[in-house]
Design a protein around this motif. Structure first.
Motif, mmCIF file in Angstrom:
data_model
loop_
_atom_site.group_PDB
_atom_site.id
_atom_site.type_symbol
_atom_site.label_atom_id
_atom_site.label_comp_id
_atom_site.label_asym_id
_atom_site.label_seq_id
_atom_site.Cartn_x
_atom_site.Cartn_y
_atom_site.Cartn_z
ATOM 1 N N GLU A 22 -6.470 1.649 -5.243
ATOM 2 C CA GLU A 22 -6.765 1.118 -3.911
ATOM 3 C C GLU A 22 -5.775 0.031 -3.521
ATOM 4 N N LYS A 23 -5.423 -0.830 -4.465
ATOM 5 C CA LYS A 23 -4.445 -1.881 -4.180
ATOM 6 C C LYS A 23 -3.098 -1.258 -3.845
ATOM 7 N N GLN A 24 -2.701 -0.239 -4.592
ATOM 8 C CA GLN A 24 -1.422 0.415 -4.335
ATOM 9 C C GLN A 24 -1.428 1.108 -2.975
ATOM 10 N N VAL A 25 -2.533 1.722 -2.608
ATOM 11 C CA VAL A 25 -2.638 2.364 -1.296
ATOM 12 C C VAL A 25 -2.476 1.316 -0.188
ATOM 13 N N ASP A 26 -3.136 0.154 -0.358
ATOM 14 C CA ASP A 26 -3.000 -0.928 0.628
ATOM 15 C C ASP A 26 -1.553 -1.410 0.710
ATOM 16 N N ASP A 27 -0.920 -1.611 -0.447
ATOM 17 C CA ASP A 27 0.477 -2.052 -0.461
ATOM 18 C C ASP A 27 1.373 -1.018 0.223
ATOM 19 N N ASN A 28 1.132 0.255 -0.048
ATOM 20 C CA ASN A 28 1.932 1.310 0.572
ATOM 21 C C ASN A 28 1.768 1.304 2.089
ATOM 22 N N GLU A 29 0.548 1.090 2.557
ATOM 23 C CA GLU A 29 0.308 1.043 4.007
ATOM 24 C C GLU A 29 1.034 -0.133 4.640
ATOM 25 N N LYS A 30 1.045 -1.283 3.958
ATOM 26 C CA LYS A 30 1.759 -2.445 4.479
ATOM 27 C C LYS A 30 3.249 -2.166 4.578
ATOM 28 N N VAL A 31 3.814 -1.556 3.542
ATOM 29 C CA VAL A 31 5.246 -1.244 3.546
ATOM 30 C C VAL A 31 5.557 -0.208 4.623
ATOM 31 N N ARG A 32 4.706 0.810 4.767
ATOM 32 C CA ARG A 32 4.914 1.805 5.825
ATOM 33 C C ARG A 32 4.901 1.149 7.199
ATOM 34 N N ALA A 33 3.960 0.231 7.401
ATOM 35 C CA ALA A 33 3.873 -0.462 8.689
ATOM 36 C C ALA A 33 5.146 -1.263 8.949
#
Length: 101
Positions: free
Chosen positions: A55-66
Motif C-alpha cells: 500500500e505504501k508503494q502504491v501511494d508512492d507510485n501515485e505521487k510520482v505519477r502525479a
C-alpha cells in the motif's frame, strides 16, 4: 478358568494397546494443530506487513505519477538527480568536508 483368564488378559492387553495408540494419535494431533496454528499466525503477520509495504508503494507510485504528469516534472527529475550526486554540464560541485560538530 485359565482359558477365561487368558481371554480376559488378551482383551485387556488389546484394549491397553488400542488406548495407547489412541493417546499417541491424540498427542500427535494436538502438537500438529498447535504447530500449524503458530505457522498460520506467523504467516498472517507476515502478510499484513507485506500488504502495508504494498500500500505504501502504491501511494508512492501515485505521487510520482502525479509529479511526472505535472508541469514541474523537470524540476522533480533535476532534484532527484542532484540527490544522487549528478550535476549539470559545466557546473562545479563543491563538498563541505569540514567537521560540523
Amino acid at each position: 478358568m485359565k482359558e477365561r483368564a487368558k481371554k480376559l488378559n488378551k482383551k485387556a492387553v488389546i484394549r491397553l494397546v488400542v488406548m495407547a495408540l489412541l493417546g499417541v494419535v491424540a498427542i500427535y494431533s494436538a502438537v500438529t494443530l498447535i504447530s500449524n496454528y503458530s505457522d498460520i499466525s506467523r504467516l498472517k503477520n507476515s502478510a499484513a506487513m507485506v500488504n502495508a509495504q504494498y500500500e505504501k508503494q502504491v501511494d508512492d507510485n501515485e505521487k510520482v505519477r502525479a509529479i511526472l504528469n505535472s508541469k514541474n516534472k523537470d524540476e522533480y527529475i533535476e532534484q532527484k538527480a542532484r540527490e544522487k550526486g549528478y550535476a549539470k554540464e559545466g557546473e562545479i560541485v563543491f563538498y563541505n568536508i569540514s567537521s560540523s560538530k
